[in-house]
Write an enzyme that holds these catalytic residues in place. Structure first.
Site, PDB file in Angstrom:
ATOM      1  N   PHE A   1      12.169  19.659  -8.715  1.00 49.66           N
ATOM      2  CA  PHE A   1      12.634  18.314  -9.046  1.00 49.66           C
ATOM      3  C   PHE A   1      11.437  17.424  -9.318  1.00 49.66           C
ATOM      4  CE2 PHE A   1      13.507  13.970  -7.488  1.00 49.66           C
ATOM      5  CZ  PHE A   1      14.551  13.621  -8.329  1.00 49.66           C
TER       6      PHE A   1
ATOM      7  N   SER B   1       3.862  13.209   6.821  1.00 46.15           N
ATOM      8  CA  SER B   1       4.537  14.441   7.257  1.00 46.15           C
ATOM      9  C   SER B   1       3.838  15.643   6.641  1.00 46.15           C
ATOM     10  CB  SER B   1       6.010  14.424   6.820  1.00 46.15           C
ATOM     11  OG  SER B   1       6.689  13.342   7.393  1.00 46.15           O
ATOM     12  N   PRO B   2       2.640  15.998   7.128  1.00 47.35           N
ATOM     13  CA  PRO B   2       1.855  17.047   6.464  1.00 47.35           C
ATOM     14  C   PRO B   2       2.466  18.436   6.500  1.00 47.35           C
ATOM     15  CG  PRO B   2       0.809  16.387   8.513  1.00 47.35           C
ATOM     16  CD  PRO B   2       1.943  15.432   8.286  1.00 47.35           C
TER      17      PRO B   2
ATOM     18  N   GLU C   1       6.217  -8.517  -2.056  1.00 42.87           N
ATOM     19  CA  GLU C   1       7.250  -8.487  -1.023  1.00 42.87           C
ATOM     20  C   GLU C   1       7.326  -9.760  -0.180  1.00 42.87           C
ATOM     21  OE1 GLU C   1       7.274  -4.908   1.310  1.00 42.87           O
ATOM     22  OE2 GLU C   1       7.599  -3.645  -0.450  1.00 42.87           O
TER      23      GLU C   1
ATOM     24  N   ARG D   1      17.384   1.241   4.516  1.00 39.76           N
ATOM     25  CA  ARG D   1      16.744   2.513   4.182  1.00 39.76           C
ATOM     26  C   ARG D   1      17.827   3.584   4.089  1.00 39.76           C
ATOM     27  NH1 ARG D   1      12.181   1.575   1.668  1.00 39.76           N
ATOM     28  NH2 ARG D   1      10.474   0.824   2.987  1.00 39.76           N
TER      29      ARG D   1
ATOM     30  N   GLU E   1       1.375  -5.301  -3.359  1.00 39.21           N
ATOM     31  CA  GLU E   1       2.586  -5.140  -2.543  1.00 39.21           C
ATOM     32  C   GLU E   1       2.792  -6.319  -1.596  1.00 39.21           C
ATOM     33  OE1 GLU E   1       5.128  -3.143  -2.587  1.00 39.21           O
ATOM     34  OE2 GLU E   1       4.402  -1.762  -4.105  1.00 39.21           O
TER      35      GLU E   1
ATOM     36  N   ALA F   1       4.908  -2.675   2.214  1.00 42.48           N
ATOM     37  CA  ALA F   1       4.356  -1.386   1.811  1.00 42.48           C
ATOM     38  C   ALA F   1       4.920  -0.985   0.453  1.00 42.48           C
ATOM     39  CB  ALA F   1       4.684  -0.316   2.847  1.00 42.48           C
TER      40      ALA F   1
ATOM     41  N   GLU G   1      13.419  -4.786  -9.042  1.00 42.40           N
ATOM     42  CA  GLU G   1      14.829  -5.014  -9.392  1.00 42.40           C
ATOM     43  C   GLU G   1      15.790  -4.424  -8.375  1.00 42.40           C
ATOM     44  OE1 GLU G   1      15.596  -3.463 -13.253  1.00 42.40           O
ATOM     45  OE2 GLU G   1      14.420  -4.987 -14.300  1.00 42.40           O
TER      46      GLU G   1
END
Length: 195
Positions: free
Chosen positions: A27, A124-125, A107, A75, A103, A87, A149
């Site tokens: 993907f 998250s390695p 924001e 989220r 940013e 962020a 947007e």
């Protein structure tokens, strides 16, 4: 053994290296891409690794009147609202400091006269290469917010005590914000930002 003299002799990435034999793209999206790699393990056997590729991101611990600027937003992966520090991801070719300034203003509407790098960390390695560059922003100047947007958020501010309370109740639970709160607390205790 970790911390032994032999560890220091290993070149970066060589110890337990997994050699990629094949990469299968799965993907390619706006924010991430996903691939499955077939790798050769140190003992000669093979395995597959699902890997999320990310362009990297920035996060900004912005302090105004000894309060941390935060944004509250929904989220989707968590299915709930979160309180986080400002962020966002790096644009192609963008330097982290420039992205942090962008940013913060997009924001919150604030611009930073002073931006201090606090380090970078992988989120998250085990399955992703996303790295977040964390900055502290001081000497803030008011401006105008320009959110994306598809971005709906509310700006607020918290004391250190309120931030810890939000962590305890779970409304702050993301690594970048928790990391920033600990850095802020360390500054309060020592009088300087961690290096």
């Amino acid at each position: 053994m970790i911390g032994s003299k032999n560890d220091s002799k290993q070149p970066n990435g060589a110890k337990f290296e997994e050699v990629t034999l094949e990469t299968k793209p799965i993907f390619d999206g706006k924010v991430i891409s996903l691939q499955v790699d077939t790798v050769s393990l140190p003992d000669g056997t093979t395995a597959t690794r699902e890997i999320v590729r990310h362009p990297g991101a920035v996060a900004v611990l912005a302090l105004k009147d000894n309060r941390m600027l935060v944004v509250e937003q929904y989220r989707k992966p968590l299915g709930r609202t979160q309180i986080e520090i400002p962020a966002g991801k790096l644009d192609p070719g963008e330097q982290p400091e420039a992205a942090a300034r962008r940013e913060l203003e997009e924001e919150t509407g604030f611009r930073a006269q002073s931006l201090i790098p606090l380090g970078a960390f992988y989120t998250s390695p085990g399955f992703a290469d996303e790295i977040i560059h964390l900055y502290a922003a001081e000497e803030l100047v008011s401006g105008e917010a320009h959110t994306d947007e598809d971005e709906f958020l509310e700006v607020g501010a918290m004391t250190l005590e309120e931030a810890y309370a939000a962590m305890r109740e779970g409304s702050i639970s993301d690594a970048k914000t928790i990391n920033a709160i600990y850095a802020w607390h360390l500054r309060e205790l020592t009088g300087q930002w961690p290096k």
